[in-house]
Design a protein around this motif. Structure first.
Motif: not given
Length: 481
Positions: A97-108, A185-188, A364-377
């Motif tokens: 059996k296969v299951g999806v947990l977490g944020c994608m589960a809620e969204r999709l 952000c999709v987290v809320p 800064y010592d270091f960082g997490y750097m990204f291009t903008y990625s549009e998130r549905p919702g």
């Protein structure tokens, strides 16, 4: 959500100590932020009581779960590829059996179960205690879903199993959800409203980890500085609390003090902070307690006031600078890292230059750097056009990365010639004759093994460096052992 684990890191299949009485096999992988890795430990604990031992062999699993991230499109695509792999194995082993947990589960949820029919169960971040019922549903031939977001669930009553652990460092979850409606952000929407965990249960978990030999914990939440316990309930409802509840409430600075004093020999880190919520009493608590590491992950996302407003980041550039100034004044040797997004909708060259000048100010010592990625919702997807061309985003990101490399190299060079305390976590990736650990500023440090072992606190004299790593020689145990 602010990033706490480098998105380049692939998902880890996680394994716990097997129980002899358990006859079923669980294969669980985690992607994305540290909260997902922490949640997988909660899931493994729940399913251990249902007869499941974990395995690293996908082919022998009775149940396969993937704990997912929705923060960026790339993270979702990675999970989709893994689901294809799971289903290929499932064709050979139809009982799996296969299951999806977490944020994608809620969204999709509907897509996964009804449209694409690629999973058997879908479980949101607040529904893990319902897993035994959902698995029973699946075993009886029905699809199973629970993505209801809770106003109370913190999993404070569950002792997480430590999966694939080094036995040295562990995550301790203190809050769930987020009330900051950043427009990107999709987290809320995927993790719900913010609520805090009972401080007593947090201290008990930390004490238990210390008794088991752990040397470092990271207090974890989407927004740790917003931690507020007043007997239970949502952060937003604190205004309706009784006078006694308000007078006896525990905020994040008080929680830090409780944990630091409960285990004075244990290193304490925390992630992630939000500039608008970090108060001076948190910095004071860090300065006062030697075992709270001098390191803060302090996402800013942009250096432009105009873009910060469009992101609904509830702080200005000047307020961020004031916070940085206070940190550097009160904790002179504090490491600071960031999250930055290049190419948010409407971002101009002037806005981008504001980001670069902010980086020059902080170094800064270091960082997490990204291009903008549009998130549905998200609000940005609904209200703002993703109008910065991809090649412009990539060029701006490269300029941010290049500047960060320069600052990282400057900061590591300043450590050459000094002695730093390092907690040994593992063998160095590049040499089996060297140990790897982190100093309190969270900088990776490597040095010859000699007679030291994993879990030792060692004083290391730094002789050389790269932009990301300190290289040194051990000069003795620190007094923290």
């Amino acid at each position: 959500m602010e990033k706490t684990i480098d998105e380049k890191k692939q998902g880890n299949s996680l394994v716990m100590e097997p129980k002899a009485a358990n006859s079923r096999k669980l294969f669980i992988e985690s992607y994305g932020c540290a909260m997902n890795f922490s949640d997988s430990e909660i899931v493994a604990s729940i399913l251990s009581k249902e007869g499941f031992n974990t395995t690293q062999k996908l082919e022998e699993a009775d149940l396969v779960l993937v704990n997912t991230c929705s923060i960026r499109d790339k993270a979702e695509q990675t999970v989709r590829k893994r689901l294809e792999k799971y289903n290929a194995v499932k064709r050979i082993n139809p009982g799996m059996k296969v299951g999806v947990l977490g944020c994608m589960a809620e969204r999709l949820k509907d897509k996964f179960l009804e449209e694409e029919k690629i999973v058997d169960l879908v479980v949101g971040p607040d529904a893990y205690k319902d897993l035994p019922n959902l698995i029973s549903e699946v075993e009886e031939g029905r699809d199973a879903i629970n993505v209801i977001l809770s106003k109370e669930e913190t999993y404070g009553d569950i002792s997480p199993v430590r999966l694939q652990t080094n036995g040295v460092s562990a995550f301790v979850s203190i809050t769930r959800g987020c009330d900051n409606m950043c427009t990107f952000c999709v987290v809320p929407f995927t993790r719900g409203r913010e609520r805090s965990r009972d401080p007593q249960s947090i201290v008990e978990e930390v004490n238990d980890l210390a008794a088991k030999g752990y040397k470092e914990i990271t207090l974890l939440g989407q927004n740790v500085d917003s931690y507020l316990w007043y007997g239970g309930g949502l952060k937003k409802d604190f205004k309706n609390a009784t006078e006694i509840q308000k007078a006896t409430a525990t905020n994040f600075a008080a929680l830090l003090k409780l944990v630091a004093e409960a285990q004075p020999k244990m290193r304490i880190r925390f992630s992630t902070s939000n500039p608008q919520d970090m108060t001076l009493d948190v910095i004071e608590a860090m300065a006062k307690h030697r075992n709270i590491c001098n390191y803060i992950h302090l996402p800013v996302q942009s250096g432009s006031d105009r873009i910060l407003k469009k992101m609904n980041r509830l702080h200005t550039r000047e307020e961020y600078f004031n916070l940085i100034d206070n940190i550097k004044k009160m904790i002179p040797n504090c490491g600071i890292s960031h999250d930055l997004i290049a190419g948010f909708p409407t971002e101009t060259e002037g806005d981008h230059k504001d980001t670069l000048s902010l980086m020059e100010y902080v170094k800064y010592d270091f960082g997490y750097m990204f291009t903008y990625s549009e998130r549905p919702g998200t609000m940005a997807e609904r209200k703002l056009e993703d109008d910065v061309p991809e090649e412009v985003k990539k060029r701006r990101l490269q300029e941010i990365v290049d500047l960060q490399q320069k600052h990282s190299r400057r900061n590591t060079k300043q450590a050459v010639g000094t002695v730093v305390e390092v907690l040994i976590e593992k063998e160095s990736k590049k040499s089996d004759a060297h140990w790897s650990g982190r100093n309190e500023r969270n900088t990776v440090t490597v040095f010859p093994k000699e007679n030291y072992k994993i879990g030792d606190f060692v004083n290391v004299k730094i002789n050389d460096c790269t932009s990301a790593t300190l290289i040194g020689e051990p000069v003795g145990y620190s007094d923290n052992n």
